[in-house]
Design a protein around this motif. Sequence first.
Motif, mmCIF file in Angstrom:
data_model
loop_
_atom_site.group_PDB
_atom_site.id
_atom_site.type_symbol
_atom_site.label_atom_id
_atom_site.label_comp_id
_atom_site.label_asym_id
_atom_site.label_seq_id
_atom_site.Cartn_x
_atom_site.Cartn_y
_atom_site.Cartn_z
ATOM 1 N N PHE A 1 -5.967 1.563 3.343
ATOM 2 C CA PHE A 1 -5.848 0.429 2.434
ATOM 3 C C PHE A 1 -5.745 -0.907 3.151
ATOM 4 O O PHE A 1 -6.456 -1.859 2.815
ATOM 5 N N PHE B 1 -9.962 10.260 -4.087
ATOM 6 C CA PHE B 1 -9.323 10.610 -5.350
ATOM 7 C C PHE B 1 -9.948 11.853 -5.970
ATOM 8 O O PHE B 1 -9.255 12.680 -6.577
ATOM 9 N N ARG C 1 -12.445 -0.284 -7.364
ATOM 10 C CA ARG C 1 -11.770 0.892 -6.794
ATOM 11 C C ARG C 1 -11.370 1.881 -7.894
ATOM 12 O O ARG C 1 -11.599 3.098 -7.758
ATOM 13 N N MET D 1 -4.552 7.730 5.300
ATOM 14 C CA MET D 1 -4.141 6.829 4.232
ATOM 15 C C MET D 1 -3.470 5.577 4.775
ATOM 16 O O MET D 1 -3.636 4.476 4.240
ATOM 17 N N SER E 1 0.821 -1.211 0.000
ATOM 18 C CA SER E 1 0.000 0.000 0.000
ATOM 19 C C SER E 1 0.854 1.259 0.000
ATOM 20 O O SER E 1 0.424 2.297 -0.511
ATOM 21 N N TYR F 1 -12.242 5.417 -1.724
ATOM 22 C CA TYR F 1 -11.232 5.809 -2.701
ATOM 23 C C TYR F 1 -11.783 6.830 -3.691
ATOM 24 O O TYR F 1 -11.077 7.763 -4.100
ATOM 25 N N GLY G 1 -12.756 5.636 -8.542
ATOM 26 C CA GLY G 1 -11.880 6.808 -8.640
ATOM 27 C C GLY G 1 -12.246 7.691 -9.821
ATOM 28 O O GLY G 1 -12.244 8.921 -9.721
ATOM 29 N N LEU H 1 -14.101 0.274 0.313
ATOM 30 C CA LEU H 1 -12.847 0.669 -0.339
ATOM 31 C C LEU H 1 -13.127 1.541 -1.557
ATOM 32 O O LEU H 1 -12.465 2.572 -1.772
ATOM 33 N N SER H 2 -14.123 1.166 -2.359
ATOM 34 C CA SER H 2 -14.426 1.902 -3.590
ATOM 35 C C SER H 2 -14.997 3.288 -3.297
ATOM 36 O O SER H 2 -14.546 4.288 -3.878
#
Length: 521
Positions: A388, A295, A415, A384, A154, A291, A419, A287-288
């Motif tokens: 992850f 992002f 993911r 961060m 990560s 992120y 983003g 996570l998606s």
Amino acid sequence: MSERPTPSAPPAQPQPLSGGQLILGTVALSLATFMNVLDSSIANVSIPAIAGDFGVSPNQGTWVITSFAVSNAIAVPLTGWLTQRFGMVRLFTLSTALFVLASFLCGLAPSLGLLIFFRILQGLVAGPMIPLSQALLLQSYPRTKAGIALALWSMTTLVAPVMGPLLGGWITDNMSWPWIFYINIPVGLVSTALTWSIYRSRETPTRKLPIDSVGLAALVVWVGALQIMLDKGKDLDWFASTEITVLALIALVGFLFFLIWELNEAHPVVDLHLFARRNFWVGTLALSLGYGAFFGNVVLLPLWLQQHMGYTATWAGFIMAPVGLLAILITPIVGKTIQHNDPRRYATVAFVTFALVLWLRSRFNTSVDVETLLIPTVVQGIAMAFFFIPLVTLTLSGLAPQMIPAASGLSNFARITAGAFGTSIATTLWEHHATEHHAQLVESITRSSFPTQQAINGLGALGMSPEQSLGYINRMVDQQAFMLSANEVFAASAVLFLLLIPIVWWARPVHGAAADAGGAH
């Protein structure tokens, strides 16, 4: 359709690496991951130079980015199927070597059309690299040290997106744009040689699977349409454009057909049955969404600084760069301790910290100094570090080792797509709300109003004509409008991160397993 075959007994797994081989293997896999992630952002700041060299508009130049994103998004979820067909080590090594070749061809491209073609090739061969680097690292370490493996993996994915624009800007300013591709060559060759020498004796079993050509074609159609829609939507005013509406319909119909087909196909190119596992779908969802929010804001902040705060690309990069400081320091600690702690707690720390960072940014104004800009950037490193590893741990928990490439490919696809969504949504909302704020702010600015006349007289005393003075006032209003809009996007993103906390707690607890293949479900 034939019924899905009953899985055979899992093959014996190779023993973990140790000593110098473990160090070199980690370096080789990390270099490939770094190179791949770096390449997804390094070209962004070079588009004006590339467009200028080929005599095309910057809008046409953006296809250099879009072509890579579309082909990469298509290739990532195919990782599981390709791994079974060719073997994990062979596929990873070949992908890395072909990535080097594609990078070399991108640098040599004599026209925009050929550059776009080579970027498509680069994106296709890059697809399996990130999921397989993750899977090979987990295979290299003992299960009790899986958290450390994920920490090392990560760290490369955290630093590369920040380094990309900074390095790309410096290369474009001081050398020439082809070098943003040429720098991949030595890195990729070292990674390929080390990986093959260390891992070739650890190849995974292969089996000849029939090609699911219908599923593959459906994947290409809906992912391609979706990525092009996301990339072009802002420029074409989204659904006010017939082109965007058609692309959206193609993506929707293609996705629904793909979903039905893959769930009933005996040998699907993407194993959607993974979503039947609670921890996989909860981890992938958290996570998606996380992120995507992260992002979108990573793209928005330097845009605001460069376009409306007078920062150069290099200085905007310096504002973003310190995000890696605390992340690099804390990530190894998270990796070591994740085995003994509930990953859901660590993920909660990440979401709360992200919310705090974005709340601090929502209070920025047009007089903000560098120190104030840097504080949330530094703090974001904490978020961060805790982001992850716990979420990947949840996502991959309970999976047999031979399932990890497919699961990693599918979660990384979700993911990456999130983003792209996050970037489009953040920048679209930013510009849309800025337009609204601008309209509200200029309502009281008329030549007949006393404050406006006073400002024009003051600027006139500095040598500006009335027209120049009004232009200057309009730029100030623009600056305020985009600042207010950015504050709103930051605040909304902070709320989103807080809403992600209950989602991650839907996952089942993982005890002492991190990404323990075959651990508790």
